[in-house]
Write a protein that holds these residues in place. Structure first.
Motif, short mmCIF file in Angstrom:
data_model
loop_
_atom_site.label_atom_id
_atom_site.label_comp_id
_atom_site.label_asym_id
_atom_site.label_seq_id
_atom_site.Cartn_x
_atom_site.Cartn_y
_atom_site.Cartn_z
N ALA A 121 0.90 -1.33 0.00
CA ALA A 121 -0.13 -0.01 0.05
C ALA A 121 1.07 1.20 0.03
O ALA A 121 1.92 1.20 0.67
CB ALA A 121 -0.93 -0.08 1.15
N GLY A 122 0.56 2.25 -0.71
CA GLY A 122 1.44 3.45 -1.03
C GLY A 122 1.24 4.51 -0.15
O GLY A 122 0.69 4.39 1.06
N THR A 123 1.27 5.90 -0.62
CA THR A 123 0.85 7.03 0.28
C THR A 123 0.87 8.15 -0.90
O THR A 123 0.80 7.99 -2.24
CB THR A 123 2.16 7.31 1.16
N THR A 124 0.64 9.42 -0.17
CA THR A 124 0.90 10.67 -1.11
C THR A 124 2.19 10.99 -1.43
O THR A 124 3.23 10.77 -0.62
CB THR A 124 0.13 11.64 -0.41
N ASP A 125 2.19 11.80 -2.27
CA ASP A 125 3.69 12.77 -2.76
C ASP A 125 4.20 13.26 -1.66
O ASP A 125 5.32 13.21 -1.30
CB ASP A 125 3.67 12.97 -4.00
N GLY A 126 3.31 13.78 -0.97
CA GLY A 126 3.80 14.63 0.06
C GLY A 126 4.42 13.89 1.46
O GLY A 126 5.47 14.22 1.89
N CYS A 127 3.67 12.91 1.72
CA CYS A 127 4.06 11.83 2.62
C CYS A 127 5.51 11.29 2.32
O CYS A 127 6.52 11.04 2.91
CB CYS A 127 3.26 10.88 3.29
N ALA A 128 5.63 10.89 1.02
CA ALA A 128 6.67 10.27 0.46
C ALA A 128 7.99 10.90 0.58
O ALA A 128 8.91 10.49 0.90
CB ALA A 128 6.45 9.56 -1.12
N SER A 129 7.88 12.34 0.18
CA SER A 129 8.83 13.31 0.36
C SER A 129 9.37 13.57 1.60
O SER A 129 10.66 13.36 1.86
CB SER A 129 8.31 14.65 -0.18
N PHE A 130 8.41 13.37 2.51
CA PHE A 130 8.82 13.63 4.08
C PHE A 130 9.84 12.13 4.38
O PHE A 130 10.69 12.35 4.89
CB PHE A 130 7.75 13.39 4.84
N LEU A 131 9.20 10.87 4.19
CA LEU A 131 9.93 9.81 4.25
C LEU A 131 11.32 9.74 3.52
O LEU A 131 12.20 8.99 4.18
CB LEU A 131 9.09 8.67 3.67
N ALA A 132 11.48 10.22 2.32
CA ALA A 132 12.55 10.09 1.84
C ALA A 132 13.91 10.70 2.42
O ALA A 132 15.03 10.21 2.45
CB ALA A 132 12.45 10.88 0.23
N THR A 133 13.43 11.77 3.28
CA THR A 133 14.59 12.44 3.97
C THR A 133 15.19 11.39 4.84
O THR A 133 16.57 11.84 5.64
CB THR A 133 14.02 13.71 4.64
N GLY A 134 14.48 10.41 5.52
CA GLY A 134 15.16 9.70 6.44
C GLY A 134 14.31 9.80 7.81
O GLY A 134 14.77 9.16 8.81
N ALA A 135 13.68 10.83 8.01
CA ALA A 135 13.06 11.27 9.23
C ALA A 135 12.13 10.20 9.72
O ALA A 135 11.07 9.68 8.97
CB ALA A 135 12.28 12.61 9.10
N ASP A 136 12.19 9.69 10.80
CA ASP A 136 11.43 8.55 11.09
C ASP A 136 11.06 8.26 12.57
O ASP A 136 10.61 7.44 13.27
CB ASP A 136 12.27 7.21 10.60
N ARG A 137 11.67 9.44 13.41
CA ARG A 137 11.30 9.22 14.96
C ARG A 137 10.14 10.49 15.20
O ARG A 137 10.20 11.55 14.66
CB ARG A 137 12.42 9.43 15.75
N ALA A 138 9.37 10.02 16.44
CA ALA A 138 8.51 11.02 16.88
C ALA A 138 9.44 12.12 17.15
O ALA A 138 10.41 12.36 17.68
CB ALA A 138 7.83 10.70 17.94
N GLY A 139 8.91 13.73 16.74
CA GLY A 139 9.53 14.91 16.83
C GLY A 139 10.51 15.26 15.68
O GLY A 139 10.96 16.23 15.74
N ASP A 140 10.78 14.13 14.61
CA ASP A 140 11.65 14.67 13.49
C ASP A 140 10.78 15.36 12.78
O ASP A 140 9.52 14.98 12.43
CB ASP A 140 11.86 13.25 12.80
N ALA A 141 11.30 16.42 12.03
CA ALA A 141 10.50 17.50 11.06
C ALA A 141 11.22 17.51 9.82
O ALA A 141 12.49 17.51 9.87
CB ALA A 141 10.16 18.60 11.86
#
Ligand code: ADP
Length: 424
Positions: free
Chosen positions: A219-239
């Motif tokens: 299951a995929g996601t939106t382009d906006g969420c994917a751009s966030f995930l691309a950065t490697g941000a993965d913990r609560a509080g990461d922006a």
């Protein structure tokens, strides 16, 4: 040789990009193809051809036999109608289109919860109701669902992120009754899965494009969420702050925040929420005030150690949505110093203040406390601005793994959600 393990596919506004990652999340290759060379951007057949071309280019660079997960992100709010046999009916309804039927918008206004992202003139739900009236329509899909469905050889699945603005309840993973009340028979909508969930193996069309039979579509996601995930941000509080034409902040939170007045809503990702807000300030204001040719020279002259104290609120015209919500909010760009270098720095300081206030606003509305910032977009390369922002925001600024949404999509499939320390 390191083997390909995950394929991520991004359907953007102007083309397709695809990334191949190894099992630890390292990027092995990224390729793309533009729609303009192939036909109309609202023709799903053009998206498919662009994907076929992209996979052809990738295959010529490295073998795809090891690919185990295939994950697609698409433009949020772009919809496709299909018939019983799975053939597309008519053009796609694009993310920026407005709904044609005012009566449907009024019904959504009546029925949807006050903070629902399905509200508004561009409501994908209202456009889906319009599309469902085309003769022969048996299902409405989001752009990413349609591509993923064709790769699987069966349609009927979506993800909680793409479905959010179509009215889905992202916690129940269900279409609420009021969506039917708005005029869309629930049977026309796909089943909702958490982003990253394995859906099933690839089908014959994917095999023809060179994907191995063992690959599973997630299951995929939106382009906006994917751009966030691309950065490697993965913990609560990461922006992640995007400094493009506008200034957009996104924060990974343990707590959901929905505040329609500020244009804030929460996407589900890996057991957490991605909370975001967009200000009208940003690079478009810089281009209007200074012109593209002068940005590099002005950037070189920045003196982050010498604050100007100008306290601007840089906007092109009155009106702001986030971090203040006020359609008449005035720009503040005076007094204007004689020296354009000082003026430029004052404008960037004002934007840093807006960014800091944005993160503070998310926290005030209940989101997890900010612990790190990654930066993407045209403004990310401006070291002086970065220094100003870091001084103002006061948390560590971290490098991004990638700015390519397709890398984020691939990471989503590879890690089944957030990478949470599993990446290389
Ligand atoms: P978008 O995709 O939203 O159009 P980009 O991420 O491509 O935006 O970034 C473009 C923006 O980057 C432009 O609006 C421009 O003002 C800004 N930009 C380019 N160079 C600089 C710079 N040196 N300092 C600050 N902003 C810059």
């Amino acid at each position: 040789m390191v083997e390909a393990a995950a394929l991520g596919i991004d359907l953007g506004t102007s083309g397709v990009r695809a990334a191949v990652l190894d099992a630890r999340g390292n990027v092995l290759a990224v390729e793309g193809a533009r729609f303009a060379a192939l036909g109309a951007a609202d023709a799903p057949a053009v998206w498919w051809q662009a994907l076929a071309d992209t996979l052809g280019t990738l295959r010529a660079r490295l073998p795809l036999d090891g690919v185990r997960s295939v994950t697609v992100d698409g433009t949020s709010g772009t919809l496709v109608a299909i018939d019983q046999a799975g053939s597309v009916i008519g053009p796609a309804s694009m993310y920026h289109a407005r709904a044609a039927d005012a009566a449907v918008l009024a019904r959504i206004d009546d029925l949807a919860p006050p903070d629902s992202p399905a509200r508004g003139a561009g409501s994908p739900l209202a456009r889906a109701v319009d599309m469902a009236r085309r003769p022969g329509v048996r299902a409405i899909l989001h752009q990413a669902d349609w591509i993923a469905g064709r790769l699987r050889g069966r349609f009927g699945a979506t993800d909680a992120n793409n479905a959010l603005k179509t009215g889905a309840d992202p916690d129940a993973l269900a279409w609420p009754d009021w969506v039917g009340g708005a005029g869309l028979a629930p049977g026309l909508l796909p089943a909702i899965h958490l982003p990253g969930t394995p859906l099933g193996p690839v089908g014959a069309e994917a095999a023809a494009l060179g994907l191995p039979p063992g690959a599973v579509v997630h299951a995929g996601t939106t382009d906006g969420c994917a751009s966030f995930l691309a950065t490697g941000a993965d913990r609560a509080g990461d922006a992640v702050t995007a400094l493009g034409s506008t200034l957009v902040v996104k924060l990974l939170s343990d707590v959901k925040v929905d505040a329609a007045a500020y244009g804030i809503y929460s996407h589900r990702i890996g057991g957490r929420y991605l909370v975001g807000g967009a200000s009208n300030t940003g690079g478009a204001v810089l281009l209007a005030l200074f012109g593209a040719d002068r940005l590099a020279a002005l950037t070189a002259a920045l003196r982050p150690d010498r604050p100007t104290g100008l306290e601007y609120y840089p906007l092109l015209r009155p009106g702001e949505r986030f971090p203040v919500s006020d359609p008449a909010f005035p720009p503040r760009l005076e007094p204007r110093p004689a020296d354009d270098g000082v003026f430029f720095q004052g404008v960037l300081e004002g934007m840093a203040m807006i960014e800091a206030t944005g993160y503070a606003r998310l926290e005030q509305l209940g989101a997890t406390t900010l612990r790190s910032v990654r930066t993407v977009g045209g403004g990310a390369a401006n070291a002086g601005w970065t220094a100003l922002r870091q001084a103002r925001i006061g948390v560590p600024f971290l490098p991004s793994v990638s700015e390519d949404a397709c890398v984020g999509a691939a990471r989503l499939g590879l890690f089944g959600g957030l990478s949470e320390g599993k990446a290389a």
